[in-house]
Design a protein around this motif. Structure first.
Motif, PDB file in Angstrom:
ATOM      1  N   MET A   1      10.812  14.942   3.936  1.00 29.15           N
ATOM      2  CA  MET A   1      11.613  14.518   5.071  1.00 29.15           C
ATOM      3  C   MET A   1      10.733  14.074   6.240  1.00 29.15           C
ATOM      4  O   MET A   1      11.132  13.216   7.005  1.00 29.15           O
ATOM      5  N   SER A   2       9.542  14.655   6.355  1.00 24.64           N
ATOM      6  CA  SER A   2       8.664  14.256   7.458  1.00 24.64           C
ATOM      7  C   SER A   2       8.180  12.825   7.277  1.00 24.64           C
ATOM      8  O   SER A   2       7.889  12.134   8.260  1.00 24.64           O
ATOM      9  N   ASN A   3       8.084  12.381   6.021  1.00 19.31           N
ATOM     10  CA  ASN A   3       7.684  10.999   5.761  1.00 19.31           C
ATOM     11  C   ASN A   3       8.724  10.023   6.329  1.00 19.31           C
ATOM     12  O   ASN A   3       8.375   8.944   6.797  1.00 19.31           O
ATOM     13  N   PHE A   4       9.977  10.399   6.289  1.00 20.72           N
ATOM     14  CA  PHE A   4      11.042   9.573   6.849  1.00 20.72           C
ATOM     15  C   PHE A   4      10.838   9.364   8.343  1.00 20.72           C
ATOM     16  O   PHE A   4      10.955   8.254   8.852  1.00 20.72           O
ATOM     17  N   TRP A   5      10.531  10.432   9.066  1.00 27.17           N
ATOM     18  CA  TRP A   5      10.352  10.329  10.513  1.00 27.17           C
ATOM     19  C   TRP A   5       9.100   9.544  10.858  1.00 27.17           C
ATOM     20  O   TRP A   5       9.086   8.812  11.846  1.00 27.17           O
ATOM     21  N   VAL A   6       8.063   9.647  10.046  1.00 32.96           N
ATOM     22  CA  VAL A   6       6.846   8.852  10.272  1.00 32.96           C
ATOM     23  C   VAL A   6       7.180   7.376  10.132  1.00 32.96           C
ATOM     24  O   VAL A   6       6.777   6.548  10.960  1.00 32.96           O
ATOM     25  N   ASN A   7       7.913   7.023   9.105  1.00 30.42           N
ATOM     26  CA  ASN A   7       8.310   5.633   8.907  1.00 30.42           C
ATOM     27  C   ASN A   7       9.236   5.157  10.023  1.00 30.42           C
ATOM     28  O   ASN A   7       9.154   4.010  10.461  1.00 30.42           O
ATOM     29  N   LEU A   8      10.096   6.029  10.483  1.00 31.75           N
ATOM     30  CA  LEU A   8      11.019   5.673  11.558  1.00 31.75           C
ATOM     31  C   LEU A   8      10.267   5.405  12.856  1.00 31.75           C
ATOM     32  O   LEU A   8      10.620   4.504  13.611  1.00 31.75           O
ATOM     33  N   TYR A   9       9.217   6.154  13.116  1.00 27.52           N
ATOM     34  CA  TYR A   9       8.419   5.941  14.326  1.00 27.52           C
ATOM     35  C   TYR A   9       7.593   4.656  14.246  1.00 27.52           C
ATOM     36  O   TYR A   9       7.236   4.078  15.257  1.00 27.52           O
ATOM     37  N   LYS A  10       7.285   4.201  13.038  1.00 24.85           N
ATOM     38  CA  LYS A  10       6.520   2.965  12.860  1.00 24.85           C
ATOM     39  C   LYS A  10       7.395   1.721  13.020  1.00 24.85           C
ATOM     40  O   LYS A  10       6.892   0.629  13.244  1.00 24.85           O
ATOM     41  N   PHE A  11       8.692   1.875  12.910  1.00 21.79           N
ATOM     42  CA  PHE A  11       9.599   0.725  12.931  1.00 21.79           C
ATOM     43  C   PHE A  11       9.534  -0.083  14.220  1.00 21.79           C
ATOM     44  O   PHE A  11       9.533  -1.320  14.149  1.00 21.79           O
ATOM     45  N   PRO A  12       9.498   0.514  15.434  1.00 16.82           N
ATOM     46  CA  PRO A  12       9.431  -0.315  16.650  1.00 16.82           C
ATOM     47  C   PRO A  12       8.207  -1.237  16.680  1.00 16.82           C
ATOM     48  O   PRO A  12       8.314  -2.395  17.090  1.00 16.82           O
ATOM     49  N   ARG A  13       7.050  -0.740  16.241  1.00 20.78           N
ATOM     50  CA  ARG A  13       5.866  -1.605  16.203  1.00 20.78           C
ATOM     51  C   ARG A  13       6.067  -2.755  15.224  1.00 20.78           C
ATOM     52  O   ARG A  13       5.672  -3.894  15.480  1.00 20.78           O
ATOM     53  N   PHE A  14       6.654  -2.453  14.076  1.00 16.95           N
ATOM     54  CA  PHE A  14       6.928  -3.493  13.091  1.00 16.95           C
ATOM     55  C   PHE A  14       7.891  -4.539  13.652  1.00 16.95           C
ATOM     56  O   PHE A  14       7.672  -5.744  13.507  1.00 16.95           O
ATOM     57  N   LEU A  15       8.946  -4.078  14.321  1.00 17.84           N
ATOM     58  CA  LEU A  15       9.932  -4.984  14.897  1.00 17.84           C
ATOM     59  C   LEU A  15       9.300  -5.894  15.954  1.00 17.84           C
ATOM     60  O   LEU A  15       9.538  -7.104  15.971  1.00 17.84           O
ATOM     61  N   ILE A  16       8.473  -5.321  16.809  1.00 21.88           N
ATOM     62  CA  ILE A  16       7.803  -6.113  17.851  1.00 21.88           C
ATOM     63  C   ILE A  16       6.870  -7.137  17.230  1.00 21.88           C
ATOM     64  O   ILE A  16       6.843  -8.300  17.642  1.00 21.88           O
ATOM     65  N   VAL A  18       7.086  -8.518  14.267  1.00 25.24           N
ATOM     66  CA  VAL A  18       7.890  -9.549  13.605  1.00 25.24           C
ATOM     67  C   VAL A  18       8.453 -10.515  14.637  1.00 25.24           C
ATOM     68  O   VAL A  18       8.433 -11.743  14.441  1.00 25.24           O
ATOM     69  N   LEU A  19       8.954 -10.004  15.761  1.00 22.44           N
ATOM     70  CA  LEU A  19       9.502 -10.870  16.808  1.00 22.44           C
ATOM     71  C   LEU A  19       8.426 -11.763  17.416  1.00 22.44           C
ATOM     72  O   LEU A  19       8.660 -12.955  17.649  1.00 22.44           O
ATOM     73  N   ILE A  20       7.250 -11.216  17.676  1.00 26.22           N
ATOM     74  CA  ILE A  20       6.165 -12.028  18.225  1.00 26.22           C
ATOM     75  C   ILE A  20       5.770 -13.114  17.235  1.00 26.22           C
ATOM     76  O   ILE A  20       5.572 -14.273  17.616  1.00 26.22           O
ATOM     77  N   GLY A  21       5.664 -12.766  15.958  1.00 24.60           N
ATOM     78  CA  GLY A  21       5.335 -13.760  14.937  1.00 24.60           C
ATOM     79  C   GLY A  21       6.384 -14.849  14.839  1.00 24.60           C
ATOM     80  O   GLY A  21       6.065 -16.033  14.698  1.00 24.60           O
ATOM     81  N   PHE A  22       7.652 -14.466  14.943  1.00 31.95           N
ATOM     82  CA  PHE A  22       8.729 -15.448  14.889  1.00 31.95           C
ATOM     83  C   PHE A  22       8.616 -16.438  16.047  1.00 31.95           C
ATOM     84  O   PHE A  22       8.704 -17.652  15.855  1.00 31.95           O
ATOM     85  N   PHE A  23       8.427 -15.908  17.273  1.00 35.01           N
ATOM     86  CA  PHE A  23       8.355 -16.789  18.425  1.00 35.01           C
ATOM     87  C   PHE A  23       7.105 -17.666  18.399  1.00 35.01           C
ATOM     88  O   PHE A  23       7.154 -18.833  18.783  1.00 35.01           O
ATOM     89  N   LEU A  24       5.990 -17.141  17.932  1.00 32.34           N
ATOM     90  CA  LEU A  24       4.776 -17.958  17.852  1.00 32.34           C
ATOM     91  C   LEU A  24       4.940 -19.099  16.856  1.00 32.34           C
ATOM     92  O   LEU A  24       4.550 -20.230  17.137  1.00 32.34           O
ATOM     93  N   THR A  25       5.510 -18.816  15.691  1.00 34.43           N
ATOM     94  CA  THR A  25       5.675 -19.883  14.705  1.00 34.43           C
ATOM     95  C   THR A  25       6.772 -20.862  15.104  1.00 34.43           C
ATOM     96  O   THR A  25       6.743 -22.023  14.715  1.00 34.43           O
TER      97      THR A  25
END
Length: 65
Positions: A1-16, A18-25
């Motif tokens: 279950m702790s692996n779930f929370w680690v992945n959940l905490y990584k999601f905002p960085r991933f989202l940011i 992806v958004l930066i990459g989208f706007f740059l391209t």
């Protein structure tokens, strides 16, 4: 279950990233167009026309003529 929370905490960085990459391209071709004076005037004219059309459409939809 702790692996779930680690992945959940990584999601905002991933989202940011992806958004930066989208706007740059997306905006890279537009920045290339801004190098020529003729293309710059055309691009600015198109953007202004789109903004005015959106404003008028919203104005008519809300009844604020």
């Amino acid at each position: 279950m702790s692996n779930f929370w680690v992945n959940l905490y990584k999601f905002p960085r991933f989202l940011i990233s992806v958004l930066i990459g989208f706007f740059l391209t997306t905006f890279q071709p537009i920045f290339k167009l801004l190098k020529n004076r003729k293309d710059k005037i055309l691009l600015i004219t198109i953007i202004v026309i789109i903004m005015v059309l959106c404003y008028r459409i919203i104005e008519i939809m809300t009844g604020n003529i």
